[in-house]
Enzyme design. Sequence first.
Site, mmCIF file in Angstrom:
data_model
loop_
_atom_site.group_PDB
_atom_site.id
_atom_site.type_symbol
_atom_site.label_atom_id
_atom_site.label_comp_id
_atom_site.label_asym_id
_atom_site.label_seq_id
_atom_site.Cartn_x
_atom_site.Cartn_y
_atom_site.Cartn_z
ATOM 1 N N LYS A 30 0.924 -1.211 -0.008
ATOM 2 C CA LYS A 30 -0.029 -0.055 0.017
ATOM 3 C C LYS A 30 0.661 1.240 -0.146
ATOM 4 C CE LYS A 30 -1.760 -1.058 4.081
ATOM 5 N NZ LYS A 30 -1.365 -2.318 4.188
ATOM 6 N N ARG A 105 -9.137 1.490 9.041
ATOM 7 C CA ARG A 105 -8.829 0.042 9.145
ATOM 8 C C ARG A 105 -9.611 -0.703 10.005
ATOM 9 N NH1 ARG A 105 -2.962 0.767 9.020
ATOM 10 N NH2 ARG A 105 -2.019 -1.499 9.416
ATOM 11 N N ARG A 144 11.869 -6.142 4.363
ATOM 12 C CA ARG A 144 11.581 -4.915 4.274
ATOM 13 C C ARG A 144 12.667 -4.044 5.289
ATOM 14 N NH1 ARG A 144 5.923 -2.066 5.250
ATOM 15 N NH2 ARG A 144 6.046 -3.083 7.067
ATOM 16 N N ARG A 177 11.682 -2.987 10.979
ATOM 17 C CA ARG A 177 10.784 -1.985 12.030
ATOM 18 C C ARG A 177 10.596 -3.287 12.826
ATOM 19 N NH1 ARG A 177 5.946 0.162 8.267
ATOM 20 N NH2 ARG A 177 4.596 -1.248 9.580
ATOM 21 N N ARG A 188 -0.357 -9.119 13.376
ATOM 22 C CA ARG A 188 -0.873 -8.171 12.279
ATOM 23 C C ARG A 188 -2.017 -8.700 11.060
ATOM 24 N NH1 ARG A 188 4.297 -5.212 10.475
ATOM 25 N NH2 ARG A 188 2.962 -3.781 9.150
#
Length: 231
Positions: A30, A105, A144, A177, A188
């Site tokens: 996203k 969300r 990532r 992260r 998540r």
Amino acid sequence: MGCISLALFCKIFEENKMKIIMLGAPGAGKGTQAKQIAGKYNIPHISTGDIFRANLKNGTELGKKAKVYMDKGELVPDELTCDLVMDRIKDEDCKNGFVLDGFPRTIPQAEALTAALEKIGQKMDYAIDVDVPDENIVNRMGGRRACVGCGATYHIVSIPPKKEGICDVCGAELILREDDKPETVQNRLKVYHDQTQPLIDYYKNQGILHTVDGTVPMESVFGAIVTLLGQ
Ligand code: AP5
């Protein structure tokens, strides 16, 4: 300008607006796509995750409160999130549209957004679901790397920085992260399926849902988005 042509002008102006929501699982891409959309169409990219991380970095009360939830892979409560976005979309730079990344969300967040826009006679124009199966997500998140300085994101395989561990844009350090660690990613994903996925039907019912395949290379995902935005 006569009445009819003024009405037509208003219609064209309204049609050119781009109020876009990016939907999709954590790590679906996203943010990657939202940044490109913002650049191409010259509209602001509003990421609630980035806003919370910036607050955390600056040591604000909001940042401290949000961290408790983010580190566990849970959602920050709606009351800390909704007003933040509603205030942001009233800013002058949002008058021709904006791209929301990570908001709404939950159904209550979506309802708050719909109600806030209805008050000013507006509605969202596009909800774009970047569709990626769960099994692809865990790999992506582990690879990532995010810049502690400017927030740019990389992937150690698909978009590596020129120099390992260093941001190409600002030269700051790149990190994994906290919430990209595998155990948090699983939570998540669960939270996404329970609380965020119902938004797909919510926006389908509003007639603005579009789905793009998020498993293909990122340039192809962007190409599909540009095709559906039609400009
Ligand atoms: P947030 O920052 O919004 O995290 P997220 O939704 O989980 O999304 P991500 O940023 O992890 O992923 P993305 O889909 O943007 O993927 P990206 O483009 O980076 O939120 C973090 C936390 O904040 C939440 O868990 C929650 O606690 C809180 N929060 C935020 N908003 C909230 C709200 N509204 N209400 C309550 N709480 C909220 O891509 C991922 C990786 O894949 C990158 O490495 C990228 O390079 C790579 N990649 C992207 N596209 C492709 C592709 N096509 N092929 C291969 N690799 C790709």
